[in-house]
Design an enzyme around this catalytic site. Structure first.
Site, PDB file in Angstrom:
ATOM      1  N   HIS A 188      11.041  -8.646   8.992  1.00  0.00           N
ATOM      2  CA  HIS A 188      12.191  -7.669   9.044  1.00  0.00           C
ATOM      3  C   HIS A 188      12.299  -7.214  10.348  1.00  0.00           C
ATOM      4  O   HIS A 188      11.654  -6.422  10.848  1.00  0.00           O
ATOM      5  CB  HIS A 188      11.956  -6.614   8.054  1.00  0.00           C
ATOM      6  CG  HIS A 188      12.247  -6.900   6.724  1.00  0.00           C
ATOM      7  ND1 HIS A 188      13.300  -6.654   5.970  1.00  0.00           N
ATOM      8  CD2 HIS A 188      11.551  -7.753   5.775  1.00  0.00           C
ATOM      9  CE1 HIS A 188      13.242  -6.881   4.626  1.00  0.00           C
ATOM     10  NE2 HIS A 188      12.157  -7.807   4.410  1.00  0.00           N
ATOM     11  N   TYR A 200       8.655   1.428  -0.899  1.00  0.00           N
ATOM     12  CA  TYR A 200       7.071   1.624  -0.304  1.00  0.00           C
ATOM     13  C   TYR A 200       6.725   2.008   0.651  1.00  0.00           C
ATOM     14  O   TYR A 200       5.689   2.535   0.784  1.00  0.00           O
ATOM     15  CB  TYR A 200       6.132   0.383  -1.119  1.00  0.00           C
ATOM     16  CG  TYR A 200       6.521  -0.819  -0.299  1.00  0.00           C
ATOM     17  CD1 TYR A 200       5.827  -1.318   1.078  1.00  0.00           C
ATOM     18  CD2 TYR A 200       7.220  -1.960  -0.959  1.00  0.00           C
ATOM     19  CE1 TYR A 200       6.290  -2.208   1.620  1.00  0.00           C
ATOM     20  CE2 TYR A 200       7.571  -3.166  -0.327  1.00  0.00           C
ATOM     21  CZ  TYR A 200       6.908  -3.231   1.033  1.00  0.00           C
ATOM     22  OH  TYR A 200       7.039  -4.409   1.843  1.00  0.00           O
ATOM     23  N   GLU A 201       7.715   1.940   1.613  1.00  0.00           N
ATOM     24  CA  GLU A 201       7.363   2.466   3.121  1.00  0.00           C
ATOM     25  C   GLU A 201       7.402   3.657   3.145  1.00  0.00           C
ATOM     26  O   GLU A 201       6.930   4.448   4.132  1.00  0.00           O
ATOM     27  CB  GLU A 201       8.323   1.558   4.101  1.00  0.00           C
ATOM     28  CG  GLU A 201       8.004   0.162   3.904  1.00  0.00           C
ATOM     29  CD  GLU A 201       8.760  -0.761   5.009  1.00  0.00           C
ATOM     30  OE1 GLU A 201       8.726  -0.784   6.134  1.00  0.00           O
ATOM     31  OE2 GLU A 201       9.823  -1.406   4.366  1.00  0.00           O
ATOM     32  N   HIS A 234      11.913  -1.109   2.606  1.00  0.00           N
ATOM     33  CA  HIS A 234      11.535  -0.882   1.192  1.00  0.00           C
ATOM     34  C   HIS A 234      11.036   0.541   0.800  1.00  0.00           C
ATOM     35  O   HIS A 234      10.543   1.227   1.371  1.00  0.00           O
ATOM     36  CB  HIS A 234      10.216  -1.767   1.275  1.00  0.00           C
ATOM     37  CG  HIS A 234      10.613  -3.388   1.464  1.00  0.00           C
ATOM     38  ND1 HIS A 234      10.670  -4.004   2.495  1.00  0.00           N
ATOM     39  CD2 HIS A 234      11.199  -4.151   0.573  1.00  0.00           C
ATOM     40  CE1 HIS A 234      11.046  -5.076   2.746  1.00  0.00           C
ATOM     41  NE2 HIS A 234      11.289  -5.394   1.248  1.00  0.00           N
ATOM     42  N   ASN A 239       8.503 -18.091  -4.479  1.00  0.00           N
ATOM     43  CA  ASN A 239       6.970 -18.416  -5.090  1.00  0.00           C
ATOM     44  C   ASN A 239       7.046 -17.969  -6.556  1.00  0.00           C
ATOM     45  O   ASN A 239       7.900 -17.426  -6.846  1.00  0.00           O
ATOM     46  CB  ASN A 239       5.946 -17.365  -4.331  1.00  0.00           C
ATOM     47  CG  ASN A 239       6.285 -16.032  -4.671  1.00  0.00           C
ATOM     48  OD1 ASN A 239       7.181 -15.513  -3.730  1.00  0.00           O
ATOM     49  ND2 ASN A 239       5.939 -15.540  -5.560  1.00  0.00           N
ATOM     50  N   ALA A 269      14.113 -11.916  -0.768  1.00  0.00           N
ATOM     51  CA  ALA A 269      12.994 -13.019  -1.247  1.00  0.00           C
ATOM     52  C   ALA A 269      12.478 -12.342  -2.666  1.00  0.00           C
ATOM     53  O   ALA A 269      12.145 -11.129  -2.779  1.00  0.00           O
ATOM     54  CB  ALA A 269      11.783 -13.072  -0.087  1.00  0.00           C
ATOM     55  N   HIS A 290       2.459 -12.633   1.764  1.00  0.00           N
ATOM     56  CA  HIS A 290       3.811 -12.573   2.444  1.00  0.00           C
ATOM     57  C   HIS A 290       4.133 -13.626   3.556  1.00  0.00           C
ATOM     58  O   HIS A 290       5.230 -14.087   3.430  1.00  0.00           O
ATOM     59  CB  HIS A 290       3.687 -11.236   3.110  1.00  0.00           C
ATOM     60  CG  HIS A 290       4.943 -11.004   3.933  1.00  0.00           C
ATOM     61  ND1 HIS A 290       6.188 -10.413   3.172  1.00  0.00           N
ATOM     62  CD2 HIS A 290       5.575 -10.492   4.942  1.00  0.00           C
ATOM     63  CE1 HIS A 290       7.103 -10.327   3.761  1.00  0.00           C
ATOM     64  NE2 HIS A 290       7.067 -10.450   5.021  1.00  0.00           N
ATOM     65  N   SER A 323      13.743 -10.823   3.250  1.00  0.00           N
ATOM     66  CA  SER A 323      12.496 -11.190   4.040  1.00  0.00           C
ATOM     67  C   SER A 323      12.536 -12.740   4.389  1.00  0.00           C
ATOM     68  O   SER A 323      12.715 -13.545   3.320  1.00  0.00           O
ATOM     69  CB  SER A 323      11.048 -11.067   2.941  1.00  0.00           C
ATOM     70  OG  SER A 323      10.772  -9.573   3.201  1.00  0.00           O
ATOM     71  N   MET A 327      10.959  -6.536  -4.367  1.00  0.00           N
ATOM     72  CA  MET A 327      10.693  -5.075  -4.428  1.00  0.00           C
ATOM     73  C   MET A 327      11.778  -4.436  -3.454  1.00  0.00           C
ATOM     74  O   MET A 327      11.476  -3.410  -2.654  1.00  0.00           O
ATOM     75  CB  MET A 327       9.460  -4.874  -3.482  1.00  0.00           C
ATOM     76  CG  MET A 327       8.105  -5.405  -4.035  1.00  0.00           C
ATOM     77  SD  MET A 327       6.611  -5.613  -3.132  1.00  0.00           S
ATOM     78  CE  MET A 327       5.642  -6.559  -4.079  1.00  0.00           C
ATOM     79  N   SER A 328      13.006  -4.753  -3.673  1.00  0.00           N
ATOM     80  CA  SER A 328      13.942  -4.158  -2.885  1.00  0.00           C
ATOM     81  C   SER A 328      15.285  -4.213  -3.764  1.00  0.00           C
ATOM     82  O   SER A 328      15.297  -4.349  -5.055  1.00  0.00           O
ATOM     83  CB  SER A 328      14.473  -5.071  -1.669  1.00  0.00           C
ATOM     84  OG  SER A 328      14.828  -6.450  -1.904  1.00  0.00           O
TER      85      SER A 328
HETATM   86  N1  HPA Z   1       6.603 -10.550  -6.432  1.00  0.00           N
HETATM   87  C1  HPA Z   1       7.368  -9.302  -5.849  1.00  0.00           C
HETATM   88  N2  HPA Z   1       7.962  -9.547  -4.753  1.00  0.00           N
HETATM   89  C2  HPA Z   1       8.080 -10.703  -4.029  1.00  0.00           C
HETATM   90  C3  HPA Z   1       7.615 -11.659  -4.590  1.00  0.00           C
HETATM   91  C4  HPA Z   1       6.837 -11.698  -5.774  1.00  0.00           C
HETATM   92  O1  HPA Z   1       6.229 -12.691  -6.422  1.00  0.00           O
HETATM   93  N3  HPA Z   1       8.090 -12.664  -3.659  1.00  0.00           N
HETATM   94  C5  HPA Z   1       8.728 -12.158  -2.929  1.00  0.00           C
HETATM   95  N4  HPA Z   1       8.843 -11.095  -2.788  1.00  0.00           N
END
Ligand code: HPA
Length: 272
Positions: free
Chosen positions: A66, A90-91, A88, A235, A118, A247, A35, A211-212
């Site tokens: 994406h 979850y998709e 992902h 973050n 990310a 996001h 991402s 999440m990947s």
């Molecule tokens: N958590 C989960 N997935 C993420 C995060 C997060 O803080 N930042 C970027 N992808």
């Protein structure tokens, strides 16, 4: 025990289409862009692109940031297959879709894959904008593509290649990038973590969360590819600061680190 059917069977149509529609038939390395990290595409020479939406049987990504392109190009005179955007878990709740990048790369005979993503920060010694080499993973998706594909029992340790990790640190030094290292916690999403979950992942040794990546890494390693992982830390995870996570923040930091991210990857690929 040998596996008694072609490993690429679930995406055979996609793979055939990709083979037929790219001029380069071999690549030195595959790179999956996470991402907000699509800016690396600007550094590709002699590029051919396929939109994943034009590839029959290829899973669809719906996530902002994406772009859904597969590109064959030159980087530092090496032949690189780049996946800009991934699907992902979850998709579609499918580990196979989540790992399509690794399945396609393996089917095309590529021996090394760089998985980038990310990720949120768990380790307080890290800052937004840092890059972290993934040394190991905690698979908190509690799914395993190797079970879903009926792979036999086997030891995959280490999942992330030590030799390639060494080369990535050398590349970081050449590119003057302060590359961190740590353990990536992989979740299914799509909901971000709760503060209690973040406290747990930290206690269990996680340094970054996302999440990947975990299914792609499992599949690639199980098919004898060399696996390298880079997290772009976008973050602080929930509860570490009081800021509310979005996001948009993830993609914005991705754009800000593009220069050092692309410098690191280019240096790494050039020395292959
Ligand atoms: N958590 C989960 N997935 C993420 C995060 C997060 O803080 N930042 C970027 N992808």
């Amino acid at each position: 025990m040998e596996i008694d059917r072609p490993l690429e069977a679930p995406f055979s149509e996609s793979i055939e289409f990709i083979r037929e529609n790219l001029t380069r038939k071999t690549h030195d390395i595959a790179v999956v862009l996470g991402s907000g990290l699509g800016g690396f595409s600007a550094h590709l020479d002699d590029k051919e692109s396929l939109a994943t939406s034009d590839i029959p049987g290829y899973p669809r990504s719906t996530v902002v940031g994406h772009s859904g392109q597969i590109m064959s190009a030159q980087v530092a005179r090496k032949k690189v297959l780049v996946f800009s955007g991934r699907v992902h878990y979850y998709e579609s709740a499918s580990t196979l879709n989540a790992a399509v990048t690794a399945i396609v790369s393996h089917a095309l005979g590529i021996k090394t894959i760089v998985l980038t993503n990310a990720a949120g920060i768990l380790n307080e010694a890290f800052y937004p904008g840092d890059l972290m080499l993934i040394k190991d993973q905690l698979n908190f998706t509690f799914r395993n593509i190797l079970a879903d594909m009926r792979f036999p029992l086997r030891n995959l340790q280490p999942i992330y290649s030590d030799a390639m990790a060494g080369r990535m640190y050398e590349a970081a030094e050449r590119a003057s990038v302060n590359l961190k290292g740590g353990t990536y916690v992989g979740l299914t999403g799509p909901s971000y973590e709760t503060p209690a979950e973040v406290r747990m992942y930290r206690k269990l040794g996680g340094d970054a969360v996302g999440m990947s990546t975990v299914q792609e890494a499992l599949y690639a390693r199980a098919t004898d590819m060399e696996v390298v992982g880079i997290s772009c830390l976008t973050n602080y995870s929930t509860g570490i600061t009081s800021e509310k996570l979005s996001h948009a923040e993830v993609t914005e930091i991705g754009a800000r680190v593009d220069k050092k991210f692309s410098g690191l990857l280019t240096s790494f690929i050039g020395a292959l």
